[in-house]
Design a protein around this motif. Structure first.
Motif, PDB file in Angstrom:
ATOM      1  N   ASN A  95      14.458 -63.785  31.305  1.00  0.00           N
ATOM      2  CA  ASN A  95      15.822 -64.302  31.387  1.00  0.00           C
ATOM      3  C   ASN A  95      16.296 -64.738  30.011  1.00  0.00           C
ATOM      4  O   ASN A  95      15.705 -65.624  29.378  1.00  0.00           O
ATOM      5  N   LEU A  96      17.386 -64.142  29.534  1.00  0.00           N
ATOM      6  CA  LEU A  96      17.863 -64.428  28.187  1.00  0.00           C
ATOM      7  C   LEU A  96      18.312 -65.875  28.024  1.00  0.00           C
ATOM      8  O   LEU A  96      18.088 -66.487  26.971  1.00  0.00           O
ATOM      9  N   VAL A  97      18.936 -66.427  29.058  1.00  0.00           N
ATOM     10  CA  VAL A  97      19.400 -67.816  28.970  1.00  0.00           C
ATOM     11  C   VAL A  97      18.214 -68.757  28.797  1.00  0.00           C
ATOM     12  O   VAL A  97      18.223 -69.654  27.945  1.00  0.00           O
ATOM     13  N   LEU A  98      17.175 -68.554  29.604  1.00  0.00           N
ATOM     14  CA  LEU A  98      15.989 -69.405  29.499  1.00  0.00           C
ATOM     15  C   LEU A  98      15.303 -69.239  28.141  1.00  0.00           C
ATOM     16  O   LEU A  98      14.821 -70.217  27.558  1.00  0.00           O
ATOM     17  N   LEU A  99      15.284 -68.017  27.647  1.00  0.00           N
ATOM     18  CA  LEU A  99      14.649 -67.783  26.353  1.00  0.00           C
ATOM     19  C   LEU A  99      15.444 -68.421  25.213  1.00  0.00           C
ATOM     20  O   LEU A  99      14.863 -68.986  24.281  1.00  0.00           O
ATOM     21  N   PHE A 100      16.772 -68.357  25.294  1.00  0.00           N
ATOM     22  CA  PHE A 100      17.593 -69.038  24.289  1.00  0.00           C
ATOM     23  C   PHE A 100      17.357 -70.543  24.330  1.00  0.00           C
ATOM     24  O   PHE A 100      17.255 -71.202  23.290  1.00  0.00           O
ATOM     25  N   LEU A 101      17.263 -71.099  25.539  1.00  0.00           N
ATOM     26  CA  LEU A 101      17.008 -72.540  25.681  1.00  0.00           C
ATOM     27  C   LEU A 101      15.625 -72.896  25.134  1.00  0.00           C
ATOM     28  O   LEU A 101      15.444 -73.955  24.531  1.00  0.00           O
ATOM     29  N   PHE A 138       9.178 -64.885  10.249  1.00  0.00           N
ATOM     30  CA  PHE A 138      10.541 -64.449  10.539  1.00  0.00           C
ATOM     31  C   PHE A 138      10.736 -62.981  10.175  1.00  0.00           C
ATOM     32  O   PHE A 138      11.413 -62.233  10.895  1.00  0.00           O
ATOM     33  N   LEU A 139      10.177 -62.561   9.055  1.00  0.00           N
ATOM     34  CA  LEU A 139      10.306 -61.160   8.639  1.00  0.00           C
ATOM     35  C   LEU A 139       9.649 -60.238   9.659  1.00  0.00           C
ATOM     36  O   LEU A 139      10.184 -59.176   9.989  1.00  0.00           O
ATOM     37  N   THR A 140       8.485 -60.641  10.163  1.00  0.00           N
ATOM     38  CA  THR A 140       7.800 -59.842  11.176  1.00  0.00           C
ATOM     39  C   THR A 140       8.638 -59.743  12.446  1.00  0.00           C
ATOM     40  O   THR A 140       8.778 -58.664  13.041  1.00  0.00           O
ATOM     41  N   ILE A 141       9.208 -60.876  12.863  1.00  0.00           N
ATOM     42  CA  ILE A 141      10.037 -60.890  14.074  1.00  0.00           C
ATOM     43  C   ILE A 141      11.282 -60.026  13.871  1.00  0.00           C
ATOM     44  O   ILE A 141      11.727 -59.326  14.788  1.00  0.00           O
ATOM     45  N   ALA A 142      11.832 -60.045  12.662  1.00  0.00           N
ATOM     46  CA  ALA A 142      13.009 -59.217  12.375  1.00  0.00           C
ATOM     47  C   ALA A 142      12.684 -57.732  12.509  1.00  0.00           C
ATOM     48  O   ALA A 142      13.492 -56.954  13.039  1.00  0.00           O
ATOM     49  N   VAL A 143      11.503 -57.335  12.054  1.00  0.00           N
ATOM     50  CA  VAL A 143      11.078 -55.934  12.188  1.00  0.00           C
ATOM     51  C   VAL A 143      10.933 -55.570  13.660  1.00  0.00           C
ATOM     52  O   VAL A 143      11.372 -54.501  14.112  1.00  0.00           O
ATOM     53  N   VAL A 144      10.313 -56.468  14.429  1.00  0.00           N
ATOM     54  CA  VAL A 144      10.161 -56.234  15.874  1.00  0.00           C
ATOM     55  C   VAL A 144      11.536 -56.091  16.531  1.00  0.00           C
ATOM     56  O   VAL A 144      11.756 -55.191  17.359  1.00  0.00           O
ATOM     57  N   ALA A 145      12.462 -56.971  16.164  1.00  0.00           N
ATOM     58  CA  ALA A 145      13.804 -56.917  16.744  1.00  0.00           C
ATOM     59  C   ALA A 145      14.506 -55.603  16.407  1.00  0.00           C
ATOM     60  O   ALA A 145      15.165 -55.000  17.263  1.00  0.00           O
ATOM     61  N   LEU A 146      14.345 -55.154  15.161  1.00  0.00           N
ATOM     62  CA  LEU A 146      14.990 -53.916  14.740  1.00  0.00           C
ATOM     63  C   LEU A 146      14.486 -52.723  15.540  1.00  0.00           C
ATOM     64  O   LEU A 146      15.279 -51.907  16.035  1.00  0.00           O
ATOM     65  N   PHE A 147      13.168 -52.615  15.694  1.00  0.00           N
ATOM     66  CA  PHE A 147      12.610 -51.498  16.450  1.00  0.00           C
ATOM     67  C   PHE A 147      13.036 -51.549  17.914  1.00  0.00           C
ATOM     68  O   PHE A 147      13.297 -50.520  18.536  1.00  0.00           O
ATOM     69  N   PRO A 175      11.952 -60.659  20.508  1.00  0.00           N
ATOM     70  CA  PRO A 175      12.163 -61.567  19.380  1.00  0.00           C
ATOM     71  C   PRO A 175      12.439 -63.008  19.792  1.00  0.00           C
ATOM     72  O   PRO A 175      12.021 -63.942  19.104  1.00  0.00           O
ATOM     73  N   LEU A 176      13.116 -63.206  20.910  1.00  0.00           N
ATOM     74  CA  LEU A 176      13.344 -64.569  21.385  1.00  0.00           C
ATOM     75  C   LEU A 176      12.028 -65.228  21.793  1.00  0.00           C
ATOM     76  O   LEU A 176      11.787 -66.407  21.495  1.00  0.00           O
ATOM     77  N   ARG A 177      11.197 -64.488  22.486  1.00  0.00           N
ATOM     78  CA  ARG A 177       9.885 -65.012  22.866  1.00  0.00           C
ATOM     79  C   ARG A 177       9.077 -65.412  21.627  1.00  0.00           C
ATOM     80  O   ARG A 177       8.519 -66.503  21.554  1.00  0.00           O
ATOM     81  N   LEU A 178       9.016 -64.497  20.669  1.00  0.00           N
ATOM     82  CA  LEU A 178       8.218 -64.746  19.467  1.00  0.00           C
ATOM     83  C   LEU A 178       8.782 -65.901  18.643  1.00  0.00           C
ATOM     84  O   LEU A 178       8.030 -66.702  18.085  1.00  0.00           O
ATOM     85  N   THR A 179      10.114 -65.997  18.568  1.00  0.00           N
ATOM     86  CA  THR A 179      10.728 -67.077  17.791  1.00  0.00           C
ATOM     87  C   THR A 179      10.432 -68.431  18.419  1.00  0.00           C
ATOM     88  O   THR A 179      10.075 -69.390  17.715  1.00  0.00           O
ATOM     89  N   ALA A 180      10.577 -68.531  19.741  1.00  0.00           N
ATOM     90  CA  ALA A 180      10.284 -69.795  20.423  1.00  0.00           C
ATOM     91  C   ALA A 180       8.823 -70.182  20.246  1.00  0.00           C
ATOM     92  O   ALA A 180       8.492 -71.340  19.958  1.00  0.00           O
ATOM     93  N   LEU A 181       7.941 -69.209  20.411  1.00  0.00           N
ATOM     94  CA  LEU A 181       6.512 -69.477  20.271  1.00  0.00           C
ATOM     95  C   LEU A 181       6.165 -69.871  18.843  1.00  0.00           C
ATOM     96  O   LEU A 181       5.375 -70.806  18.615  1.00  0.00           O
ATOM     97  N   MET A 182       6.757 -69.187  17.870  1.00  0.00           N
ATOM     98  CA  MET A 182       6.503 -69.496  16.465  1.00  0.00           C
ATOM     99  C   MET A 182       6.942 -70.919  16.138  1.00  0.00           C
ATOM    100  O   MET A 182       6.210 -71.677  15.486  1.00  0.00           O
TER     101      MET A 182
END
Length: 202
Positions: free
Chosen positions: A36-42, A69-78, A92-99
């Motif tokens: 869920n994108l809303v939950l991930l944003f939260l 962040f650079l790694t997550i950006a690459v993941v998001a791009l692909f 990328p939302l999952r990885l950013t929250a976890l990071m």
């Protein structure tokens, strides 16, 4: 050697290491169950708020996370290239929250507290006769100590190359970095054995 720990008296600092580690594990599981994108944003917002309470200036806080962040950006791009944008945003939302939460836990827990807690949690595994809890705790502590040291050393080598007018190439940077890191590893291993920290039975 440096530490990622930051002195402070925030809520995160006052929590016990066990609570933080277990919360991080539960948070990770929840993140990878939901799409869920809303939950991930939260989740990203909540983790960012906790990380902002660590006590680091904004610039220093962001510098710590820049390689990830650079790694997550690459993941998001692909993901954006091969999936609809709604699906592409999930990883990328999952990885950013976890990071962010992992960075907050690391910055508010001393190396000693990490080692003691992981050693205590790993103690039941000794019954199998295959591992020693003290070795697991020590290994984690060394990893946490080495990571910032290796990053700083990489940057120092890169700056030295630029100061000499040499072209910065990964191959030319990695060789001295690996040599210096292995030399430090040998010195630390010798110091550990000299102090009898690793007491393996015969």
């Amino acid at each position: 050697m440096q530490s990622l720990y930051v002195e402070g008296n925030s809520i995160m600092h006052r929590l016990s290491p066990r609570v933080k580690l277990l919360s991080l594990a539960i948070f990770s599981i929840v993140l990878f169950i939901t799409g869920n994108l809303v939950l991930l944003f939260l989740a990203v917002l909540a983790a960012a708020i906790l990380y902002s309470m660590v006590g680091l200036p904004l610039g220093a806080a962001l510098r710590r996370l820049r390689p990830i962040f650079l790694t997550i950006a690459v993941v998001a791009l692909f993901n954006l290239l091969f999936n609809p944008w709604q699906q592409a945003l999930v990883p990328p939302l999952r990885l950013t929250a976890l990071m962010l939460l992992a960075a907050a836990v690391t910055a508010t827990t001393s190396i000693t507290a990490f080692i003691d807690e992981v050693t205590a949690l790993a103690r039941p595994l000794e019954r199998t006769g295959r591992v020693r809890a003290d070795d697991i705790g020590l290994a984690l502590g060394l990893v946490l100590r080495f990571v910032p040291e290796i990053v700083d050393r990489y940057q120092a080598i890169r700056e030295a190359h630029r100061a000499r007018g040499l072209k910065v190439r990964p191959a030319s940077l990695l060789a001295p970095l690996i040599i210096l890191t292995l030399k430090d590893a040998d010195n630390i291993a010798a110091a550990i054995d000299a102090r009898g920290i690793r007491r393996h039975g015969s």
